[in-house]
Write a protein that holds these residues in place. Structure first.
Motif, PDB file in Angstrom:
ATOM      1  N   GLU A 221       2.047   3.325   3.016  1.00  0.00           N
ATOM      2  CA  GLU A 221       2.170   2.567   4.270  1.00  0.00           C
ATOM      3  C   GLU A 221       3.572   1.969   4.424  1.00  0.00           C
ATOM      4  OE1 GLU A 221      -0.906  -0.407   4.689  1.00  0.00           O
ATOM      5  OE2 GLU A 221      -2.483   0.963   4.055  1.00  0.00           O
TER       6      GLU A 221
ATOM      7  N   ARG B 238      -1.686   5.545  -1.508  1.00  0.00           N
ATOM      8  CA  ARG B 238      -1.847   4.177  -1.023  1.00  0.00           C
ATOM      9  C   ARG B 238      -1.998   3.209  -2.196  1.00  0.00           C
ATOM     10  NH1 ARG B 238      -6.165   1.197   0.526  1.00  0.00           N
ATOM     11  NH2 ARG B 238      -5.985  -0.226   2.298  1.00  0.00           N
TER      12      ARG B 238
ATOM     13  N   HIS C  57       0.818  -1.200   0.000  1.00  0.00           N
ATOM     14  CA  HIS C  57       0.000   0.000   0.000  1.00  0.00           C
ATOM     15  C   HIS C  57       0.865   1.268   0.000  1.00  0.00           C
ATOM     16  CE1 HIS C  57      -3.789  -2.245   1.539  1.00  0.00           C
ATOM     17  NE2 HIS C  57      -3.867  -2.011   0.247  1.00  0.00           N
TER      18      HIS C  57
ATOM     19  N   HIS D  11       1.759  -3.689   7.100  1.00  0.00           N
ATOM     20  CA  HIS D  11       0.845  -2.587   6.768  1.00  0.00           C
ATOM     21  C   HIS D  11       0.721  -1.645   7.954  1.00  0.00           C
ATOM     22  CE1 HIS D  11      -1.066  -4.262   3.046  1.00  0.00           C
ATOM     23  NE2 HIS D  11      -0.453  -5.338   3.508  1.00  0.00           N
TER      24      HIS D  11
HETATM   25 ZN   LIG Z   1      -2.402  -1.727   4.009  1.00  0.00          ZN
END
Ligand SMILES: [Zn+2]
Length: 351
Positions: free
Chosen positions: A71, A111, A68, A219
């Motif tokens: 992240e 993201r 992501h 994450h």
């Molecule tokens: Zn994530």
């Protein structure tokens, strides 16, 4: 080992440079899966992979970050720390460290990837890439306003929606993934994206002979500030909780998590059936879901209707949302990141 939070990098390119330098210094073999997407000033992007231990491993610990994008600061820091002090590995074991699966997203502070795709929704079981929760369609105008960022009573509207539907139901329908609104949040794509395709080919080609695999995919966002949850498939919950303890949370609607469609774990299980992989999403909590959604919503508006350059408050806000500057948050990430790797290696040794 270095003290403090020096392992956190200020931007993607610093992180990538440090990763390759530290990997080579640690004796790892370094491979880069090149991608077509480019950085903000036209830089080349690729997925860096550091390989330690057996070339054709029977047991493997696969540690990945940055699926992501934005992240990825936390996972990158955990990985740099790991490369700085590599744990001992038995002869038949490999530690494979995959740095930032979505380099475009981290470089651009998004993201999603270059096609607005949430890569953790990009591996659907049936490869259908269709459909959206019915409530998502109803919330589209609230989630994805077609205008540059403005203050528009977001928090009041969000409060109303939570009262009306409940937070768990909202999270499930908003964030579980959708394939109908390509400009919207949590869009899973129309086909497998380049990064996931390259990564799947790599896993298949290099790890198919493994008999035991543990995967840690880092994450940030969900959960209590500076605490981590270990998110696993509901069917695997009992088995994994026995080994990894009370931080294990099943992916089903509750206070922390929600079920997702097309997550990375489903691809790994499909590609490595022989290894019966244990897939753990290590998720470090940051801010409340309402604040996270706000930061995502405003950054998406800036990207689509405002110009999308990095010098905008929505970008800095998104970074803080997924990588708080707080020293204690960063220390917790490094400590728990290391602990989980050591725990996973001990578990692999019993296999
Ligand atoms: Zn994530």
């Amino acid at each position: 080992m270095k003290a403090g939070t020096v392992y956190f990098s200020p931007d993607y390119f610093t992180a990538a440079e440090r990763f390759s330098t530290t990997a080579l210094k640690s004796g790892a073999r370094l491979q880069i899966l090149p991608l077509h997407a480019k950085g903000p000033t036209g830089q080349e992007l690729g997925i860096e992979i550091a390989w330690l231990g057996a070339q054709t491993p029977r047991r493997v610990l696969l540690h990945s970050s940055g699926l992501h994008g934005v992240e990825g600061f936390a996972g990158s820091a955990i990985q740099l720390q790991l490369l700085d002090d590599v744990p001992a590995l038995p002869a038949d074991t490999a530690l494979v460290i995959v740095h930032i699966l979505n380099p475009y997203g981290m470089a651009w502070l998004r993201r999603v990837n270059e096609n607005n795709v949430d890569l953790n929704r990009n591996f659907p079981h049936n490869a259908s890439y269709a459909g959206a929760p019915s409530m998502y369609a109803r919330l589209d105008r609230f989630l994805n306003p077609q205008s540059p960022p403005t203050s528009d009573f977001y928090f009041a509207k969000a409060g109303y929606l939570i009262l009306r539907y409940g937070l768990a139901a909202l999270k499930q329908s908003v964030a579980s993934g959708q394939y109908e609104f390509p400009a919207g949040l949590f869009f899973g794509g129309t086909q497998m994206e380049e990064g996931p395709r390259q990564y799947e080919a790599f896993v298949k080609q290099r790890l198919a002979l493994a008999e035991k695999a543990i995967v840690i995919d880092v994450h940030t966002g969900l959960g209590k500030f500076a605490e981590d949850s270990l998110l696993v498939d509901a069917e695997e919950y009992i088995r994994i909780r026995d080994v990894f303890g009370e931080r294990v949370t099943a992916l089903r609607p509750d206070e922390v998590a929600y079920r997702i469609q097309g997550g990375l774990g489903s691809m790994i299980s499909r590609v490595l059936p022989k290894a019966h992989p244990v897939f753990i999403g290590q998720e470090f909590g940051t801010y409340s879901p309402v604040n996270i959604l706000h930061a995502l919503r405003e950054e998406n508006r800036w990207h689509r209707y405002g110009g999308g350059t990095l010098d905008h408050p929505t970008k800095e806000k998104l970074k803080e949302t997924f990588c708080p500057a707080s020293e204690s948050w960063r220390q917790a990430v490094l400590r728990r990141g290391r602990e989980l790797v050591e725990q996973a290696l001990r578990e692999l040794m019993h296999a």
